[in-house]
Design an enzyme around this catalytic site. Structure first.
Site, mmCIF file in Angstrom:
data_model
loop_
_atom_site.group_PDB
_atom_site.id
_atom_site.type_symbol
_atom_site.label_atom_id
_atom_site.label_comp_id
_atom_site.label_asym_id
_atom_site.label_seq_id
_atom_site.Cartn_x
_atom_site.Cartn_y
_atom_site.Cartn_z
ATOM 1 N N LYS A 191 0.798 -1.231 0.000
ATOM 2 C CA LYS A 191 0.000 0.000 0.000
ATOM 3 C C LYS A 191 0.830 1.281 0.000
ATOM 4 O O LYS A 191 0.406 2.292 -0.556
ATOM 5 C CB LYS A 191 -0.947 0.003 1.211
ATOM 6 N N GLY B 106 0.117 0.747 6.012
ATOM 7 C CA GLY B 106 -0.751 1.573 5.182
ATOM 8 C C GLY B 106 -2.157 1.710 5.728
ATOM 9 O O GLY B 106 -2.773 2.780 5.635
ATOM 10 N N ALA B 107 -2.699 0.652 6.319
ATOM 11 C CA ALA B 107 -4.054 0.721 6.879
ATOM 12 C C ALA B 107 -4.094 1.686 8.060
ATOM 13 O O ALA B 107 -5.045 2.465 8.206
ATOM 14 C CB ALA B 107 -4.518 -0.662 7.316
ATOM 15 N N ASN C 294 3.557 0.173 17.838
ATOM 16 C CA ASN C 294 4.134 -0.595 16.746
ATOM 17 C C ASN C 294 5.503 -1.124 17.156
ATOM 18 O O ASN C 294 6.175 -0.531 17.998
ATOM 19 C CB ASN C 294 4.278 0.277 15.490
ATOM 20 N N ARG C 295 5.923 -2.238 16.567
ATOM 21 C CA ARG C 295 7.192 -2.853 16.947
ATOM 22 C C ARG C 295 8.390 -1.978 16.607
ATOM 23 O O ARG C 295 9.394 -1.981 17.312
ATOM 24 C CB ARG C 295 7.342 -4.225 16.273
#
EC number: 1.1.1.25
Length: 282
Positions: free
Chosen positions: A69, A132-133, A153-154
């Site tokens: 994406k 992207g989402a 997030n990692r």
């Protein structure tokens, strides 16, 4: 199908789980469009060749899913203003060899929440993932006036890019972290959203299933296969309200269909597609 049939497809890796062919081939048949929807499994190092193939074969358009994406943008001719702001594309239209990118993910996700009767203004959001989402959902939520967004997030780099986008364009407070979600992290959250592929055709959960909540929050998963992901099951055990991944998928698909054809699907179509989906999970 005949010599004038137009092809529309899905670019991603993997794509074997996709329900998108069921959605769009239903719509093509109903609205008498001589088109067919196919899935193309394109690995990351083959994306450029995949996009060139759209032009070479005269493919009318495509959806774009994980992991392409963001990276597909560099291979397109034009980007819709909203997709440019988001920094991710999930729909491409081939206009006489000119490929234009759009993003219908964020609007599809927000429509799923609003149609359930939820109000987004001044809500506090936590999003798991920074792909992207997440980009599209965060931008759409900020445009609807949510009070704050926290991204977990990692890795920090992609999350930081989304933070900068929101800070430069909206008044919504936003921060990011690589910390694993703990129970007390959710004490002040109204909506928790999983935008990672964790749980797709597996029993993995993006948070610890040992977390127990007494506070009412809305839990949303963009993964739609299985219907009851481990994340959704965790939410139900805690007696929390949920939004299923299929709701976002259908909404973004209806918008993409409009981009390709100029035809606005009806509310009846949404219900028919949901019934098709239910048959696949029975």
């Amino acid at each position: 199908m005949n010599s004038t049939t137009k092809i529309i497809g899905l670019l991603g890796h993997p794509v074997k789980h996709s329900f998108s062919p069921d959605i769009h081939n239903y719509l093509f048949e109903k609205y008498n469009q001589n088109s067919a929807y196919c899935c193309f499994d394109v690995e990351e190092d083959k994306l450029k060749e995949g996009v060139e193939g759209i032009k070479a074969l005269g493919i009318k358009g495509c959806n774009v899913t994980i992991p392409h994406k963001v990276n597909i943008i560099t291979h397109l001719d034009n980007i819709d203003k909203n997709a440019k702001l988001i920094g991710a594309v999930n729909t491409v239209k081939n206009e006489k060899g000119n490929l234009k990118g759009y993003n219908t993910d964020g609007s599809g996700f927000v429509k799923a929440i609003l149609s359930k009767g939820y109000d987004l203004e001044n809500k506090k959001i936590m999003i798991i993932g920074a792909g992207g989402a997440c980009r599209s959902i965060a931008v759409e939520l900020a445009s609807k006036g949510v009070l704050s967004i926290e991204i977990r997030n990692r890795s920090i780099n992609k999350a930081s890019e989304i933070v900068r986008t929101i800070e430069n364009n909206f008044s919504t407070r936003i921060l990011c972290s690589t910390e694993i979600i703990k129970e007390n992290d959710l004490d002040d959250i109204d909506i928790l959203i999983n935008t990672t592929p964790i749980g797709m055709e597996t029993d993995l959960c993006p948070i610890s299933e040992s977390i127990s909540l007494s506070k009412d929050i809305l839990v949303c998963d963009i993964v739609y296969k299985p219907h009851n992901t481990a994340f959704i099951k965790w939410a139900k055990r805690n007696e929390l309200e949920v939004i299923y991944g299929i709701d976002m998928l259908i909404n973004q698909a209806l918008h993409a269909f409009y981009i390709w054809t100029g035809i606005e699907p009806s509310k009846e179509d949404e219900e028919c597609i949901k019934n098709l989906y239910k048959k696949t999970i029975e």
